[in-house]
Write a protein that holds these residues in place. Structure first.
Motif, short mmCIF file in Angstrom:
data_model
loop_
_atom_site.label_atom_id
_atom_site.label_comp_id
_atom_site.label_asym_id
_atom_site.label_seq_id
_atom_site.Cartn_x
_atom_site.Cartn_y
_atom_site.Cartn_z
N ARG A 1 19.95 -57.84 58.96
CA ARG A 1 20.45 -58.00 57.59
C ARG A 1 21.19 -59.32 57.43
N LEU A 2 22.01 -59.67 58.44
CA LEU A 2 22.74 -60.94 58.38
C LEU A 2 21.78 -62.13 58.40
N ARG A 3 20.76 -62.06 59.27
CA ARG A 3 19.78 -63.16 59.32
C ARG A 3 19.03 -63.29 58.00
N ALA A 4 18.74 -62.18 57.34
CA ALA A 4 18.07 -62.22 56.03
C ALA A 4 18.94 -62.91 54.99
N GLU A 5 20.26 -62.87 55.19
CA GLU A 5 21.21 -63.53 54.29
C GLU A 5 21.51 -64.96 54.73
N GLY A 6 20.85 -65.43 55.80
CA GLY A 6 21.04 -66.80 56.25
C GLY A 6 22.04 -66.98 57.37
N THR B 1 22.96 -62.98 66.37
CA THR B 1 22.19 -62.45 67.49
C THR B 1 22.94 -61.27 68.09
N VAL B 2 22.23 -60.48 68.89
CA VAL B 2 22.83 -59.32 69.54
C VAL B 2 22.89 -59.58 71.04
N VAL B 3 24.04 -59.31 71.62
CA VAL B 3 24.23 -59.44 73.06
C VAL B 3 24.85 -58.15 73.58
N MET B 4 24.66 -57.88 74.87
CA MET B 4 25.23 -56.68 75.49
C MET B 4 26.50 -57.05 76.24
N ASP B 5 27.57 -56.32 75.98
CA ASP B 5 28.82 -56.47 76.72
C ASP B 5 28.85 -55.34 77.74
N GLY C 1 30.92 -72.33 65.32
CA GLY C 1 30.54 -73.47 64.51
C GLY C 1 29.22 -73.31 63.76
N GLU C 2 28.51 -72.20 63.96
CA GLU C 2 27.23 -72.00 63.29
C GLU C 2 27.31 -71.08 62.10
N ARG C 3 28.44 -70.49 61.85
CA ARG C 3 28.55 -69.53 60.76
C ARG C 3 28.39 -70.25 59.42
N VAL C 4 27.58 -69.66 58.56
CA VAL C 4 27.29 -70.25 57.24
C VAL C 4 28.36 -69.88 56.26
N VAL D 1 27.29 -58.10 67.86
CA VAL D 1 26.58 -58.99 66.95
C VAL D 1 27.44 -60.24 66.87
N VAL D 2 26.87 -61.37 67.27
CA VAL D 2 27.64 -62.62 67.37
C VAL D 2 26.94 -63.78 66.68
N VAL D 3 27.72 -64.81 66.39
CA VAL D 3 27.20 -66.12 65.99
C VAL D 3 27.87 -67.14 66.87
N ALA D 4 27.12 -68.16 67.24
CA ALA D 4 27.69 -69.23 68.06
C ALA D 4 28.80 -69.92 67.28
#
Length: 55
Positions: A26-31, A35-39, A52-55, A47-50
């Motif tokens: 859903r977040l990717r559809a909004e731009g 991504t999903v990572v396992m802790d 400095g990449e957050r829109v 659910v994370v964003v690198a």
């Protein structure tokens, strides 16, 4: 890699349920480049964003 955690989901979701992947989609559809990572320590999907990449 530095990342910002947007949401956390327990790894024990019901069979056939992928709430972390659905939320990230859903977040990717909004731009949002989510991504999903396992802790492994907390047995959670994050659910994370690198940084400095957050829109």
């Amino acid at each position: 890699m530095s990342a910002k955690v947007l949401e956390r989901f327990p790894a024990g979701a019901p069979r056939g349920s992928w709430p972390a992947e659905e939320y990230a989609a859903r977040l990717r559809a909004e731009g949002e480049p989510a991504t999903v990572v396992m802790d492994l320590e907390s047995d959670s999907f994050l659910v994370v964003v690198a940084a400095g990449e957050r829109v």
